[in-house]
Structure formats: C-alpha cells, structure tokens
Design a protein around this motif. Structure first.
Motif, short mmCIF file in Angstrom:
data_model
loop_
_atom_site.label_atom_id
_atom_site.label_comp_id
_atom_site.label_asym_id
_atom_site.label_seq_id
_atom_site.Cartn_x
_atom_site.Cartn_y
_atom_site.Cartn_z
N SER A 152 -0.07 10.15 1.75
CA SER A 152 -1.08 11.01 1.59
C SER A 152 -1.60 12.50 2.64
O SER A 152 -1.93 12.95 2.54
CB SER A 152 -2.15 10.30 1.89
N ASN A 153 -1.13 11.35 3.71
CA ASN A 153 -0.98 12.73 5.03
C ASN A 153 0.90 13.39 5.34
O ASN A 153 1.28 12.56 6.34
CB ASN A 153 -1.70 12.49 6.38
N ASP A 160 1.51 5.99 4.10
CA ASP A 160 0.42 7.11 5.16
C ASP A 160 1.24 8.18 4.58
O ASP A 160 0.11 9.52 4.79
CB ASP A 160 0.02 6.98 5.96
N GLU A 161 2.17 8.51 4.83
CA GLU A 161 3.26 9.48 4.61
C GLU A 161 3.08 10.24 3.91
O GLU A 161 3.48 11.48 3.14
CB GLU A 161 4.71 9.27 4.92
N GLU A 218 0.84 -1.54 0.07
CA GLU A 218 -0.14 -0.12 0.06
C GLU A 218 0.77 1.01 0.54
O GLU A 218 2.22 1.10 0.07
CB GLU A 218 -1.05 -0.01 1.27
#
Length: 628
Positions: free
Chosen positions: A306-307, A303-304, A300
């Motif tokens: 996307s944010n 997360d970094e 995936e």
C-alpha cells in the motif's frame, strides 16, 4: 375315719361343680364379645362426580366427610373412594373452584358395606376484584408456532427453538430444512418453493439484514448458530406490511428473548465425522485466531504494497509476502461446539428489566473428494466428455456468535428493547486439483483459501399501547446491520506436465497467484407501524398503517498479484519442478521472479441504494365464534 373321707368327697364334688359353672360362663361372655366384634366392620363411600351441564367427569374435586379427617379427590374418570369409614350417618361435602359447594346429608355407612353416590356439580359465578396480570407471549414452542400459523393472514410455516433443541442442527441452514417447502442449496442458501435466493428476503427480528456475500443479495444461513434463535417463520405469500422486494418468500428469524427468571447454562458438544475425524486432513499454517472465525492479520496485504518504500522494486516487494504455498497433512480432530448463556429479569426504577447474553463457538473439519467433467457439445447434438479434474477438498471452519438482549417495560403500555447480534465464521480451505485442464496439459494445482464472513446487527425498538386512541398500538424500530466478507491472500499454484513426464511450474498469470478481496455491506433501516382496532373486543377487525425507509451501500475492492518469470542477468537456471516454497524463497525471488499486479479487476464494484421507502396499509379481520 369314714366320716372324714365322706366329707372330703362331698367338698371335691362341690368344687368341681363351681369350676365348670365358672368356665362355661366365661366362655359364653367371650363368645358374645367376639360375636359383637365380628358384627361391627368399617365401610366405605365411593361415587362419581360430573358436571351438571355437560355430563363430563370432573377431575380433582375435593370430597370430605364433615367432622372427620377422611376424604379423597376424584381421579381422571371423576371417581372417588373413601375407605375405612366407621358405620354411622355422615354429611359429605364436595368443593371445586368455579363450582357451587355440594353438600349431601344423611350419608349412611353400614358395617362392611359400600355406599355409592352419583353426584352432579353446577358452575357458580364469583364476583372478585379486578386482577391485572402482566406476561410475555411465549413464541419458542411448537404450540406457539402452530398458533401463529393458524392466526396468520398469509401462508406460513415455521420451526421453534423447542424443535431445534431436539434436533442435531448446529446452524440455521440445517434447522430451516425442516420447514415445509424449503430447500437449502450449497448448505447455506435458502430456496422457498424452488425459487432462488434472489427472489427471497431474510429479516431478523422484523428488520432487514446486510449480506456477507459479495456477488449475491442473500444472507447465508450457515453462519447463524441455531442455538441463538427463538424461532424461524417462513412467509410464502405477500402482505402489505412486508418489504417491497418480496417476490418468492420471506424468512423471518427471531433471536432469543430474555427469561422470566435467572438462567445460566453451559454446554459442550462433540461430533464424530466418519469421513474425516482421525483421518488425513490437508491444512497449512494460518493465524492464531482461526478457530474463532477471524484472521489475526497473518494473511493481510503487506504494508509495503500500500505504501511502497523508496527504492523498492517488484522483486523486493514480492519478498514481503508470507512464503506459504503448500499443504501439510494432519490427523483431523473431533468436531465440537460450546456455548454459555446468562439471563434474568429484575427491577429498574420499579419496573421489569430483562437481559440475556449468550456466546457460542464451534470448530469443524470436513473432507470431500469431487470429480468435475468438461463437456463438449457436438454438431450432431451428442455430448462428449473431453476433460476431467479430480478435486480433494479439506475445510476447517471456526465460528463465533453471540447476542445481547435488553428489555425494559417503562409502564404496562410502553416497552423498549435493544437487540444486538454478532455471528461470524472463517473457512480455511485447501483444494488440490489433478487432471486435464483447458491447456490440454496434465496439471496439478493447489489453492489455499481463507474466507471470512460476519454479520452484526444493532436494533433499538419500541412498543406502545395507546388506550386513549381506541386502544391502538404503535411499533417502531431502527436497524443498523453490517455484513462483511474477506478473502485475504488466496494462493494458487499450478504445475503441468509438458511432455517430459515431470511436473514443472506453469508460468501464467493464474499460477503463483495471490488475491486479496474485502467487502462491506451496510444497511440502515427504520420502520413505523400503527395498528388500530375498528370496533370492540368482541370484533377483532383491525386496520394497520406502516412505513419503512432503507439505505444500503456496498463496497467490494479486490487486488490481484502473480509471480512472473524474470531471470536476472547472470543468474543460474532454476529447476521449475521444485516445490513452490523453494521456488519463491527470498533468494530465488531476487534472482528469477518479479511481482506483477493485474490492473483490471472485473469483480470489483461499489453500489448504493438510497431513499427506498414503503407505505403500506392493510386490513386484518378476525371473527370470534361463540359456543352455547
């Protein structure tokens, strides 16, 4: 003394005479008894029984001698034989369902003789009470498929579950190849009579399906396990009750229905591929659930991305990705699949309730060597080969599929069902390129790709017979179908020979490249069909009205990143011929690389179709032929 001897001699003579008289008398009696026994032997009765009207031999007629336990049954040729019958006169009785009882008197059986009879039996009408039989139509056999084709008002061909079970086909793509006029391209796309997939549609249990292909309006058949199907029928001509997007052909898939009695089965298959099994196979570290056909989150997008955290830079963000770029070699194991199925029919509120659940999982390994040529068309009309690329491809596939089928017959005239299916597969592919590309450099490249596709459907349906309305029939159904496609973290890395005899990292936006793509295709469809007979049971003409409403929407967002050379001030030079996992370790990224995102994604799109409706009316006429 003389007188005594004379008397003794006379007595001996008398005794001898009496003895011989008794001996010959006994011998005569024995001969008489023996002669009588030899004269009485058992006989037999044989014959043939035929139909009095057609003259055809009757099979399985029960034949008995009245007053005895002796009898027989006629064979395939209508013949019967009753052996070891004591000589006498008998009454012979023959019985067969649907025929009048036959009685033959004065059947004489002689000693050691054969009595031959040629008999005829006549049909007999029997008046009985009304008998109501409830049963489901069987449509998973070769005979049922032939019957469907014979009665169909359109040109169609098909294959049944009975035929699929006899073949080694593992998915629907392999099974549908056996249908006349069908070809499969790319091991998954169905072509009907040579017409491409865009001209054909695929329907499951009479309803439309979503697609897990981002750039095609088609259902790939390789993700549907063959053992989940009841039959496959391909319609090659249009009829009014088909969707309006029919152009070349319509492939109708029907999933398995619930059984009439308790069924439980477990199966395991093993497959040996002489081109791959136990040979070198290229792969890389993936997720723990790859064998099930889905990624566990290993690939995936971090997360970094996307944010982004406060103070993060393109260098620090680049370190959040998994540093896996290279393939490793293993020995390919055996291919295999396994499945479990459970079903039964019971009672719910005193009415039949059937259920079926199946689950199947498969894993396969395949290797393939290819060579691609780049051609150049010259002005004089000739063609020359300019470049060629050798490709070694290794693909590991994990798949999981299952169905849950619930059916309830609320009354003899009303039936409700819920059919649901899930099928998905994940292809873990390693592609290794070597050759000359358009850059005119000798290039070696590696691409690591995980492609995940799935298809899920949920279908409530109803069937209603309406005796009060000329015995018409009402069918309705609602379908929710979702197709998904995911290609997380595709990785490309290129090394080129710039003339110094060694391969170094090619600095471009296609090398050190990572692509994240995900598509969701949703279909909601409802249909209503009403069929009414025009006359009576002897005239099968009927008229059918129907309507369909469909709504589709699709999203396909993508994000692309690449590693751009960007040396920090004072950093030591880096050897670009090092393996990619060394070039892109955390220390080297912070010193020599920066992560860049491509702002323009030409392959991203959103699409929807709302309010698509169909109103259809058709006439289906059949004529019964009476034989006298």
């Amino acid at each position: 003394m003389h007188i005594f001897l004379t008397s003794l001699i006379r007595r001996s003579a008398v005794i001898r005479v009496v003895f011989w008289i008794a001996f010959f008398s006994a011998l005569g009696i024995s001969e008489t008894i023996w002669a009588q026994e030899q004269a009485v032997k058992p006989g037999s009765v044989q014959g043939i029984i035929v139909d009095s009207e057609t003259g055809e031999a009757m099979i399985g007629v029960s034949v008995m001698l009245d007053g005895t336990q002796q009898g027989a049954a006629t064979d395939l040729d209508g013949n019967f034989t009753i052996r070891n019958v004591a000589p006498n006169s008998y009454i012979l009785i023959a019985n067969y369902i649907g025929y009048a009882r036959l009685t033959v008197t004065e059947v004489a059986v002689a000693s050691d003789k054969v009595t031959t009879l040629n008999l005829k039996m006549s049909t007999e009408a029997i008046q009985t009470k009304e008998v109501v039989i409830e049963a489901r139509r069987i449509d998973n056999t070769e005979a049922s498929i032939l019957q469907m084709q014979r009665r169909s008002s359109s040109v169609s061909n098909g294959i049944s579950a009975e035929q699929i079970k006899k073949s080694p086909d593992s998915d629907a793509a392999d099974a549908v190849k056996r249908v006349t006029g069908i070809s499969v391209v790319g091991d998954k796309y169905v072509y009907v009579r040579g017409m491409g997939e865009r001209y054909n549609n695929t329907r499951l249990n009479g309803s439309s399906l979503a697609s897990p292909e981002p750039l095609k309006r088609v259902v790939p058949f390789d993700i549907i396990p063959a053992n989940l199907l009841n039959n496959i029928v391909v319609s090659k001509t249009f009829t009014p009750d088909m969707p309006g997007d029919f152009a070349g052909g319509s492939v109708q898939l029907t999933t398995k229905d619930f059984p009439e009695k308790l069924t439980f089965s477990v199966s395991q298959t093993v497959d040996y591929n002489d081109q791959t099994t136990f040979k070198d196979f290229s792969t890389y570290k993936g997720g723990n659930t790859d064998w099930l056909g889905w990624d566990d989150g290993t690939r995936e997008l971090p997360d970094e991305m996307s944010n982004p955290p406060v103070g993060s830079t393109s260098r620090t963000l680049a370190t959040s990705f998994e540093n896996i770029w290279e393939a490793r070699q293993i020995s390919a194991p055996l291919n295999g699949s396994r499945s479990i199925a459970f079903g039964n029919q019971s009672q719910l509120f005193g009415r039949p309730f059937g259920y079926l659940a199946t689950l199947t999982q498969a894993t396969s390994y395949a290797s393939r060597d290819e060579q691609e040529f780049i051609y150049n068309f010259l002005e004089d009309g000739t063609v020359e080969v300019t470049d060629s690329v050798f490709i070694k491809k290794s693909t590991r596939t994990g798949a999981l599929g299952g169905i849950v089928d619930l059916n309830y017959k609320a009354s003899p005239n009303h039936k409700f069902s819920i059919k649901s299916m899930y099928t998905g597969s994940g292809d873990d592919e390693v592609k290794q390129f070597s050759g000359i590309l358009e850059s005119n450099f000798l290039v070696r490249a590696t691409r690591l790709t995980w492609t995940e596709r799935s298809l899920a459907t949920f279908q409530p349906k109803g069937e209603h017979q309406l005796p009060a309305l000329r015995n018409s029939r009402l069918d309705w159904g609602v379908t929710f179908s979702k197709g998904s496609y995911s290609q997380p973290d595709r990785r490309d890395v290129y090394y080129a020979d710039f003339g110094d005899g060694r391969y170094s990292f090619l600095n471009s936006n296609s090398s050190g490249f990572r692509r994240f793509a995900e598509m969701k295709d949703n279909v909601v469809e409802g249909n209503l069909d009403w069929t009414m007979p025009l006359r009576n049971k002897d005239d099968q003409s009927k008229i059918k009205f129907g309507g369909l409403v469909r709504n589709l929407d699709r999203e396909f967002p993508t994000r692309k990143f690449y590693m751009q050379s960007s040396d920090t001030i004072g950093a030591d030079a880096i050897d670009r011929s090092l393996p990619a996992e060394v070039l892109f370790n955390e220390d080297n990224i912070l010193a020599h690389w920066a992560l860049q995102e491509l702002a323009i994604n030409l392959d991203s799109y959103n699409a929807d179709m709302e309010g698509r409706r169909r109103l259809a009316m058709g006439l289906d006429a059949e004529q019964k032929v009476a034989r006298s």
